[in-house]
Design an enzyme around this catalytic site. Structure first.
Site, short mmCIF file in Angstrom:
data_model
loop_
_atom_site.label_atom_id
_atom_site.label_comp_id
_atom_site.label_asym_id
_atom_site.label_seq_id
_atom_site.Cartn_x
_atom_site.Cartn_y
_atom_site.Cartn_z
N ASP A 67 0.82 -1.21 0.00
CA ASP A 67 0.00 0.00 0.00
C ASP A 67 0.86 1.27 0.00
O ASP A 67 2.06 1.21 0.23
CB ASP A 67 -0.96 -0.01 1.21
CG ASP A 67 -0.27 -0.43 2.50
OD1 ASP A 67 0.97 -0.37 2.58
OD2 ASP A 67 -0.98 -0.81 3.45
N ASP A 136 -7.49 -2.38 14.33
CA ASP A 136 -8.87 -2.68 13.94
C ASP A 136 -8.96 -3.92 13.05
O ASP A 136 -9.99 -4.19 12.45
CB ASP A 136 -9.49 -1.46 13.23
CG ASP A 136 -8.71 -1.06 11.97
OD1 ASP A 136 -7.74 -1.77 11.60
OD2 ASP A 136 -9.09 -0.05 11.34
N HIS A 138 -7.12 -4.50 10.32
CA HIS A 138 -6.85 -4.33 8.89
C HIS A 138 -5.58 -5.04 8.46
O HIS A 138 -4.65 -5.22 9.24
CB HIS A 138 -6.86 -2.85 8.47
CG HIS A 138 -5.71 -2.00 8.93
ND1 HIS A 138 -5.88 -0.77 9.51
CD2 HIS A 138 -4.37 -2.19 8.86
CE1 HIS A 138 -4.69 -0.24 9.77
NE2 HIS A 138 -3.76 -1.08 9.39
N GLU A 143 -9.52 -1.61 5.50
CA GLU A 143 -10.18 -1.29 6.76
C GLU A 143 -11.45 -2.14 6.92
O GLU A 143 -11.95 -2.70 5.94
CB GLU A 143 -10.54 0.19 6.79
CG GLU A 143 -9.33 1.13 6.74
CD GLU A 143 -8.58 1.23 8.08
OE1 GLU A 143 -8.52 0.22 8.82
OE2 GLU A 143 -8.05 2.32 8.38
C1 GLP Z 1 -0.41 0.13 8.72
C2 GLP Z 1 -0.11 -0.57 7.37
C3 GLP Z 1 -0.23 -2.03 7.52
C4 GLP Z 1 0.46 -2.41 8.81
C5 GLP Z 1 -0.41 -1.99 9.95
C6 GLP Z 1 0.24 -2.15 11.31
O1 GLP Z 1 -1.35 1.11 8.66
N1 GLP Z 1 -0.85 -0.13 6.25
O2 GLP Z 1 0.34 -2.70 6.39
O3 GLP Z 1 0.61 -3.80 8.89
O4 GLP Z 1 -0.91 -0.71 9.75
O5 GLP Z 1 1.19 -1.18 11.53
P1 GLP Z 1 2.30 -1.28 12.67
O6 GLP Z 1 3.18 -2.41 12.26
O7 GLP Z 1 3.02 0.03 12.63
O8 GLP Z 1 1.60 -1.54 13.92
#
Ligand code: GLP
Length: 260
Positions: A67, A136, A138, A143
């Site tokens: 993404d 959440d 995702h 989302e």
């Molecule tokens: C982000 C990314 C995800 C990631 C997730 C967790 O927003 N788009 O690909 O896995 O949220 O993030 P973090 O590893 O910083 O907790």
């Protein structure tokens, strides 16, 4: 699903890096689906160490990232493009042109999304997809309420995700509200998936994803439909898993030929 629980994030990240390295060693032309976020930082650090000290070779790999924020220049320090450059790409031997990430500056998002899908298909599909999980539930930026059949497209972030990700932006700078993300359907087409979760803040989402019903309200639960998923969690992220004793038992009794 195989759920692997490790004492802490450092040990879990080391196992994740070993799984990725094994994939690359067994299949040097692997197509890797990679993720961003705090979770993957220790995994990439370990891959960089393996590249430097053990000669782990990425020179035949191709990478597709999950993404990117819409409206962010790839050189913006908080873009996912910059994240990948700083945390992995500058330190390994992935060839120029082998790294792909959605174009956050596109003036034709729909077109850019379908080209991204086509490019993944032309590369032969993703061999191993690395995933973090949002609080959440995702995956990528899919989302809650994302279609389980969704493809790469534009999504609007939840307020919670915007708040969570503000730590990666300069104070006072606003987090983009829109992103381009691979869809859940895109992710499910990967040949293997590796879902990573560390820390208490992920415990609820992880339990819902692994042991709850398959539902668009918890996008990561769609991974229950995938035939080859490994989940790596530290104790803190695993503490709400009802079957954690069984997962540990499975890991301890893994046949030698299946060991990571
Ligand atoms: C982000 C990314 C995800 C990631 C997730 C967790 O927003 N788009 O690909 O896995 O949220 O993030 P973090 O590893 O910083 O907790």
């Amino acid at each position: 699903m195989e759920i692997i629980i490790q004492p802490d994030a450092a040990e879990a990240a080391a196992v994740a890096a070993r799984i990725i390295a094994d994939q690359v060693r067994r299949q040097p032309h692997s197509v890797l689906g990679l993720a961003t976020g705090a979770t993957v930082v220790p995994v990439y650090e370990e891959l960089v160490r393996m590249h430097r000290q053990e000669g782990l070779d990425f020179s035949h790999c191709v990478v597709y990232n999950l993404d990117e924020y819409l409206g962010l220049d790839p050189h913006h320090p908080s873009s996912y493009h910059s994240f990948m450059r700083t945390n992995l790409l500058e330190a390994i031997d992935l060839p120029d042109g082998a790294f792909h990430i959605p174009d956050g500056l596109t003036d034709s998002p729909e077109c850019a999304c379908s080209q991204y899908e086509q490019s993944i298909a032309d590369a032969g599909g993703i061999d191993l997809q690395i995933l973090g999980i949002g609080r959440d539930g995702h995956i990528g930026f899919n989302e809650p309420s994302s279609s389980l059949a969704s493809r790469t497209r534009v999504k609007t972030l939840t307020r919670q995700t915007i708040e969570d990700n503000s730590r990666f932006f300069a104070p006072g700078e606003s987090v983009p509200q829109h992103v381009i993300t691979m869809g859940i359907g895109t992710i499910l087409e990967s040949r293997r998936c590796l879902l990573l979760a560390w820390g208490d803040s992920k415990a609820q989402a992880l339990a819902a994803a692994v042991e709850g019903p398959v539902t668009a309200s918890v996008p990561a639960s769609a991974l229950q439909l995938h035939p080859r998923v490994q989940v790596l969690a530290d104790e803190r992220a695993a503490f709400k898993l009802a079957q954690s004793d069984y997962y540990r038992w499975v890991w301890e009794h893994k046949p030698a030929w299946q060991r990571v």
